[in-house]
Design a protein around this motif. Structure first.
Motif, PDB file in Angstrom:
ATOM      1  N   GLY A 125       0.711  -1.219   0.056  1.00  0.00           N
ATOM      2  CA  GLY A 125       0.125   0.184  -0.098  1.00  0.00           C
ATOM      3  C   GLY A 125       0.661   1.321  -0.019  1.00  0.00           C
ATOM      4  O   GLY A 125       2.079   1.205   0.430  1.00  0.00           O
ATOM      5  N   SER A 126       0.153   2.263  -0.275  1.00  0.00           N
ATOM      6  CA  SER A 126       0.913   3.564  -0.661  1.00  0.00           C
ATOM      7  C   SER A 126       0.715   4.641   0.708  1.00  0.00           C
ATOM      8  O   SER A 126       1.475   5.370   1.028  1.00  0.00           O
ATOM      9  N   ASP A 127      -0.428   4.471   1.278  1.00  0.00           N
ATOM     10  CA  ASP A 127      -0.509   5.318   2.390  1.00  0.00           C
ATOM     11  C   ASP A 127      -0.990   4.770   3.726  1.00  0.00           C
ATOM     12  O   ASP A 127      -1.862   3.689   3.923  1.00  0.00           O
ATOM     13  N   TYR A 128      -0.072   5.019   4.612  1.00  0.00           N
ATOM     14  CA  TYR A 128      -0.081   4.166   5.981  1.00  0.00           C
ATOM     15  C   TYR A 128      -1.542   4.160   6.589  1.00  0.00           C
ATOM     16  O   TYR A 128      -2.003   3.328   7.000  1.00  0.00           O
ATOM     17  N   GLU A 129      -2.089   5.447   6.693  1.00  0.00           N
ATOM     18  CA  GLU A 129      -3.373   5.635   7.592  1.00  0.00           C
ATOM     19  C   GLU A 129      -4.596   4.858   6.591  1.00  0.00           C
ATOM     20  O   GLU A 129      -5.307   4.164   7.314  1.00  0.00           O
ATOM     21  N   LYS A 130      -4.593   5.409   5.454  1.00  0.00           N
ATOM     22  CA  LYS A 130      -5.557   4.742   4.687  1.00  0.00           C
ATOM     23  C   LYS A 130      -5.781   3.114   4.442  1.00  0.00           C
ATOM     24  O   LYS A 130      -6.666   2.459   4.728  1.00  0.00           O
ATOM     25  N   SER A 131      -4.566   2.658   4.479  1.00  0.00           N
ATOM     26  CA  SER A 131      -4.455   1.332   4.179  1.00  0.00           C
ATOM     27  C   SER A 131      -4.705   0.456   5.566  1.00  0.00           C
ATOM     28  O   SER A 131      -5.561  -0.437   5.754  1.00  0.00           O
ATOM     29  N   LYS A 132      -4.035   1.103   6.764  1.00  0.00           N
ATOM     30  CA  LYS A 132      -4.483   0.350   7.914  1.00  0.00           C
ATOM     31  C   LYS A 132      -5.959   0.516   8.190  1.00  0.00           C
ATOM     32  O   LYS A 132      -6.533  -0.428   8.858  1.00  0.00           O
ATOM     33  N   LYS A 133      -6.488   1.882   8.124  1.00  0.00           N
ATOM     34  CA  LYS A 133      -7.998   1.969   8.446  1.00  0.00           C
ATOM     35  C   LYS A 133      -8.746   0.977   7.523  1.00  0.00           C
ATOM     36  O   LYS A 133      -9.789   0.199   8.181  1.00  0.00           O
TER      37      LYS A 133
END
Length: 126
Positions: free
Chosen positions: A13-21
């Protein structure tokens, strides 16, 4: 050769917050381990739900996945579910766009697709 089962699936994934959420809050995976790999400038988050394990690598600036036209390699991930309709409704309530449910022409079972924040196609299959 005897392969017992799938050990894990690795996703970038490229975005920590978006992917984890998405994988934790929306799909319901639990975090087993989470590590910052400073030498690689990325994060590695190990996730589990039931017998499914995902290694979620967060790599800022990674190249986008080719979907159209499709490129060689892994096409999509399919999750076996008891009710495609119920799971699709649940995803939609959580703000995830889900394609119309259709019947798999070979198995006769219901199926539909949705996408993670980076466009990785994910399937629900009855």
């Amino acid at each position: 050769m005897k392969l017992d089962t799938m050990h894990h699936i690795a996703i970038i994934g490229s975005d920590y917050e978006k992917s984890k959420k998405f994988y934790v809050d929306i799909l319901g995976f639990e975090v087993i381990r989470e590590n910052c790999r400073e030498d690689r400038n990325d994060y590695k988050i190990d996730l589990r739900q039931g017998n499914i394990e995902i290694e979620l690598f967060i790599i800022p600036g990674c190249p986008k996945r080719l979907s159209y036209p499709e490129a060689n390699g892994l096409r999509h991930l399919a999750f076996k579910v008891e009710s495609v309709e119920e799971m699709a409704k649940e995803l939609e309530k959580l703000g995830v766009e889900v394609e119309p449910i259709r019947i798999d022409e070979f198995t006769g079972e219901q199926m539909t697709f949705f996408f993670d924040p980076d466009g990785l196609p994910l399937e629900l299959h009855g």
